[in-house]
Design a protein around this motif. Structure first.
Motif, mmCIF file in Angstrom:
data_model
loop_
_atom_site.group_PDB
_atom_site.id
_atom_site.type_symbol
_atom_site.label_atom_id
_atom_site.label_comp_id
_atom_site.label_asym_id
_atom_site.label_seq_id
_atom_site.Cartn_x
_atom_site.Cartn_y
_atom_site.Cartn_z
ATOM 1 N N ARG A 189 -3.506 10.795 0.898
ATOM 2 C CA ARG A 189 -2.745 11.424 -0.189
ATOM 3 C C ARG A 189 -1.612 10.516 -0.621
ATOM 4 O O ARG A 189 -1.328 9.522 0.031
ATOM 5 N N ASP A 190 -0.917 10.925 -1.701
ATOM 6 C CA ASP A 190 0.137 10.071 -2.259
ATOM 7 C C ASP A 190 1.253 9.822 -1.248
ATOM 8 O O ASP A 190 1.732 8.704 -1.102
ATOM 9 N N THR A 191 1.659 10.886 -0.534
ATOM 10 C CA THR A 191 2.711 10.724 0.466
ATOM 11 C C THR A 191 2.080 10.723 1.853
ATOM 12 O O THR A 191 1.395 11.668 2.223
ATOM 13 N N PRO A 192 2.306 9.654 2.626
ATOM 14 C CA PRO A 192 1.748 9.634 3.984
ATOM 15 C C PRO A 192 2.361 10.747 4.834
ATOM 16 O O PRO A 192 3.558 11.033 4.711
ATOM 17 N N SER A 193 1.540 11.341 5.670
ATOM 18 C CA SER A 193 1.986 12.533 6.363
ATOM 19 C C SER A 193 1.462 12.558 7.801
ATOM 20 O O SER A 193 0.280 12.323 8.044
ATOM 21 N N ILE A 194 2.371 12.801 8.738
ATOM 22 C CA ILE A 194 1.959 12.916 10.144
ATOM 23 C C ILE A 194 1.384 14.310 10.361
ATOM 24 O O ILE A 194 2.080 15.308 10.213
ATOM 25 N N LEU A 195 0.099 14.383 10.671
ATOM 26 C CA LEU A 195 -0.559 15.671 10.903
ATOM 27 C C LEU A 195 -0.438 16.087 12.359
ATOM 28 O O LEU A 195 -0.508 17.259 12.681
ATOM 29 N N ARG A 196 -0.299 15.094 13.245
ATOM 30 C CA ARG A 196 -0.098 15.385 14.665
ATOM 31 C C ARG A 196 0.798 14.299 15.234
ATOM 32 O O ARG A 196 0.423 13.126 15.235
ATOM 33 N N PRO A 197 2.008 14.642 15.734
ATOM 34 C CA PRO A 197 2.822 13.614 16.382
ATOM 35 C C PRO A 197 2.124 13.194 17.665
ATOM 36 O O PRO A 197 1.474 14.004 18.320
ATOM 37 N N GLY A 198 2.238 11.921 18.027
ATOM 38 C CA GLY A 198 1.525 11.452 19.219
ATOM 39 C C GLY A 198 2.106 10.165 19.742
ATOM 40 O O GLY A 198 3.309 9.905 19.611
ATOM 41 N N GLY A 199 1.251 9.345 20.315
ATOM 42 C CA GLY A 199 1.663 8.162 21.066
ATOM 43 C C GLY A 199 2.308 7.046 20.265
ATOM 44 O O GLY A 199 2.883 6.127 20.855
ATOM 45 N N THR A 200 2.226 7.081 18.943
ATOM 46 C CA THR A 200 2.973 6.123 18.120
ATOM 47 C C THR A 200 4.120 6.894 17.478
ATOM 48 O O THR A 200 3.887 7.920 16.834
ATOM 49 N N SER A 201 5.352 6.437 17.680
ATOM 50 C CA SER A 201 6.499 7.218 17.219
ATOM 51 C C SER A 201 6.603 7.198 15.699
ATOM 52 O O SER A 201 6.171 6.252 15.039
#
Ligand code: TXA
Ligand code: MG
Length: 344
Positions: A189-201
């Motif tokens: 999508r146009d704005t990148p979005s974290i769907l699940r926080p995880g091992g990369t901060s």
């Protein structure tokens, strides 16, 4: 199920079997995955069956070379900005605990992506995972190797206990170093979005591509209450997930105090409880059913111990686990996400 070592020879054997349709659990740097050929409908169907996983929850496709991305994702519809983000993230943070959601190639079975127009792709850094992927089909669909909704496996023993009879092989590579699942980042999508926080901060991602949205199913300050009423964008982000069998209660940081010490303790409160501290408690004393995620209060170390210690506490036959939140920085975001879901 047969247990294999992470030797060249054993991985070669597992890879051959995987390419022929077998289910192979293997270590990654995050958690153990349950691997199947991403292009085999029957193997994919067995993954959902073995995990009791609903078919609406899509799988992550694991690759071992950057070049394999084009077999999974069709980036032709991405604009220049999105291509730039993809290039920066994949060059700098792969291999590693980062999963990228991109428009899918039509050839990738809909079963793998639960019918979505996107596919989740990750290039893991664990050498055993890389070898297995490279020597099999180059594209391995792998959810975490646990029963749906249960604690993720950070050791081969956890896989055997949950999935033993239902899979063909597990490659035993010891404890996984990162300890929480990969960060899932939507680049479609146009704005990148974290769907699940995880091992990369989040910080590591934002340092490369600027601000990203945090779009998980639960609000950051939720304490076990239902999050946004809208459907989660990542179907795996269900409210109740990653759960131990023992009921778990989440406390704010610093408010986890020893049993018997907390005020207004109800008379029918659990008799046997374990505590999961983020960092060592001020007053010091720990019982055999207490665990400390990090002696130095480091979110990286804490994440590495999270599922491992939850598995341990869960095996003690306690009536209750009380856990303390981590600070919301670094991998603390992922730790708190998992603890909130475990508490629901
Ligand atoms: O670290 C990890 O990611 C581990 C190891 C084995 O690589 N795998 C893992 O897979 O955690 P799983 O299936 O337990 O979680 C995959 C997550 C789910 O929340 C799923 O909904 C989301 O990724 N996901 C997969 N494909 C997606 C897509 N196309 N769009 C949005 N979310 C997706
Ligand atoms: Mg999972």
């Amino acid at each position: 199920m047969e247990i294999l070592s992470a030797s060249e020879q054993d991985i070669e054997r597992a890879a051959k079997a995987l390419a022929a349709g077998a289910l192979v659990a293997f270590p990654t740097e995050t958690v153990y995955g349950l691997g199947a050929d991403a292009f085999s409908l029957s193997a994919l169907a067995r993954v959902f069956e073995a995990k009791n996983r609903p078919r609406f929850d899509p799988l992550i496709i694991h690759i071992a070379e950057h070049g394999a991305l084009s077999r999974i994702a069709d980036t032709s519809s991405l604009d220049d900005a999105a291509m730039q983000r993809l290039s920066l993230l994949s060059q700098r943070l792969w291999p590693g605990p980062l999963t990228l959601v991109l428009p899918k190639r039509p050839e990738l079975p809909d079963l793998a992506t639960a019918g979505l127009a996107t596919a989740a792709v990750r290039l893991p850094s664990h050498p055993a995972a890389q070898k297995l992927i490279r020597l099999s089909t180059g594209a391995v669909a792998a959810p975490s190797a646990n029963l749906f909704g249960c604690l993720s496996p950070t050791r081969a023993e956890h896989v055997m206990a949950q999935l033993g009879a239902k899979i063909d092989f597990v490659i035993d590579g010891g404890k996984t170093p990162v300890g929480v699942e990969s960060t899932v980042l939507d680049l479609s999508r146009d704005t990148p979005s974290i769907l699940r926080p995880g091992g990369t901060s989040r910080e590591a991602i934002e340092a490369l591509i600027g601000p990203v949205e945090l779009s998980t199913a639960l609000p950051a300050d939720s304490h076990g209450t239902q999050g946004s009423p809208s459907a989660p964008r990542s179907p795996g982000q269900l409210k109740s997930h990653y759960s131990p069998h023992t009921p778990l209660v989440l406390c704010r940081r610093g408010e986890l105090i020893a049993r018997g010490e907390y005020p207004n303790r109800p008379p029918n409160a659990a008799q046997s409880e374990g505590r999961l501290y983020f960092s060592p408690p001020g007053n010091g004393e720990l019982t055999p059913s207490d665990r400390v995620l990090s002696a130095t209060g480091d979110t990286l170390e804490a994440a590495a111990n999270l599922f491992d210690m939850l598995h341990e506490l869960d095996s003690l036959g306690l009536e209750l686990i009380r856990a303390e939140e981590a600070p919301e920085t670094g991998l603390g975001l992922a730790i708190n996400d998992r603890l909130r879901r475990a508490a629901d």
